[in-house]
Write an enzyme that holds these catalytic residues in place. Structure first.
Site, PDB file in Angstrom:
ATOM      1  CB  CYS A 140      -1.089  -0.012   1.318  1.00  0.00           C
ATOM      2  SG  CYS A 140      -2.499   1.058   0.914  1.00  0.00           S
ATOM      3  CG  HIS A 168      -4.324  -4.420   1.997  1.00  0.00           C
ATOM      4  ND1 HIS A 168      -3.323  -3.934   2.830  1.00  0.00           N
ATOM      5  CD2 HIS A 168      -4.780  -2.847   1.622  1.00  0.00           C
ATOM      6  CE1 HIS A 168      -3.150  -2.680   2.906  1.00  0.00           C
ATOM      7  NE2 HIS A 168      -4.084  -1.922   2.012  1.00  0.00           N
ATOM      8  CD  GLU A 198      -1.830  -7.150   4.176  1.00  0.00           C
ATOM      9  OE1 GLU A 198      -2.000  -5.941   4.491  1.00  0.00           O
ATOM     10  OE2 GLU A 198      -1.858  -7.636   3.092  1.00  0.00           O
TER      11      GLU A 198
END
Length: 336
Positions: free
Chosen positions: A132, A223, A225
């Site tokens: 990010c 993302h 994760e």
């Protein structure tokens, strides 16, 4: 347990270079104070799922200049400082995003330490992941690529398509969902012009991309994760900030995320809030769904991405050990 979260200096380099299936990874956790523990949990769980046949030591590090509250400083006091990295090497590095303080990333208080971290990673890791805002800051430092701001926050689950064949996307689906949560984007044209290889693309823009320097740099604007409810928790936080008068714009609802019933509840709350912003409306925020009500539709492909990343580092470690010993034995890294 194949993944160890290590905050004990005496346990660093337990196996060192003696085992090609042992990977030592640093996690530079720059997330806001309220998300520090969740971020640790997310990366530990993802690495655990991806590590079949491999041992992983995940060691947390902190950039000292990232602004923190007392509770945040207390939590990261158990981390190592990035200053402890300069005279060592790691197999891999994960650097999270962070909440911006300045419009220009070069004016952030942590910028000098961050750029030193980028330069260190090139010389002292086999590969690194930049997530990010960290991806934006690294691309700015490496190639001067400037991000641009969306008119509204990009939040939701977006279908990603493979843009090229690469060892990091080996066995990945041709299309798969991925969470995105960001205000800014890196232009696809600028990335390709500077030699970045695009791995996955989505309606939200470039999802993942790489650049092979002395080390393999991996960048995620999405993302992988994230847990199933992470976007929900972020959205609730942003709605509260609006109701408290901390922000002027009501947040955009995550796309392709809520079911019809939940979306209707959030739409109703937005209408009430915009007709008269009052902090007491917080009490009427929709109750978080029961565990399992939100599906983590991206998990299996996220695991594949991270497993390929771990295998990449194991293979590079084998080559290093082979060169050091002069051995002609084939690699015995965990099978794909």
């Amino acid at each position: 347990m194949p993944v160890r979260f290590n905050t004990n200096p005496s346990l660093l380099n337990v196996f060192g270079d003696s085992d090609q299936n042992y990977v030592e990874i640093g996690l530079v956790n720059n997330m806001p104070d309220s998300a520090l523990q969740a971020t640790e949990r997310q990366f530990l769980a993802l690495l655990e799922a991806a590590s079949n046949g491999m041992m992983v030591c995940l060691t947390p590090y902190a950039l000292p200049q990232v602004p923190r509250s007392d509770s945040g400083r207390s939590h990261v006091s158990s981390y190592f400082s990035v200053n402890d990295l300069w005279n060592k090497s790691l197999d891999g590095l994960i650097v999270t995003g962070m909440e911006p303080c300045a419009v220009n990333l070069t004016e952030e208080p942590y910028w000098p330490s961050f750029t030193r971290l980028v330069d260190w990673a090139e010389e002292s890791t086999a590969s690194s992941i930049w997530s990010c805002l960290a991806a934006h800051a690294a691309a700015l430092h490496i190639d001067g690529i400037r991000r641009f701001r969306f008119e509204a926050k990009c939040s939701g689950i977006f279908d990603c398509a493979r843009a090229s064949d690469h060892e990091l996307t080996s066995n990945a689906s041709e299309r798969f969902p991925m969470p995105h949560s960001r205000w800014n984007d890196l232009p696809e044209e600028a990335l390709t012009a500077c030699g970045y290889r695009l791995l996955t693309l989505s309606a939200a823009g470039v999802d993942s991309f790489v650049k092979l320097r002395k080390s393999q740099f991996v960048f995620f604007q999405g993302h992988p994760e994230y847990e199933a409810d992470t976007l929900l928790l972020e959205y609730r936080r942003d709605v509260k900030r609006f109701l408290k008068g901390e922000t002027d714009t009501y947040p955009t609802m995550p796309q392709n995320y809520f079911d019809e019933h939940a979306a209707a509840a959030w739409t109703s709350l937005r209408q009430r809030a915009q007709s008269g912003r009052r902090e007491e409306v917080i009490a009427d925020l929709p109750v978080p769904p029961a565990p399992g009500a939100l599906a983590n539709t991206w998990h299996s492909d996220a695991v594949k991405l991270y497993r390929n990343w771990l295998l990449y580092m194991c293979e590079r470690k084998h080559r290093r050990l082979k060169a050091r010993s002069g051995s002609s034995q084939p690699a015995q890294v965990a099978a794909r």
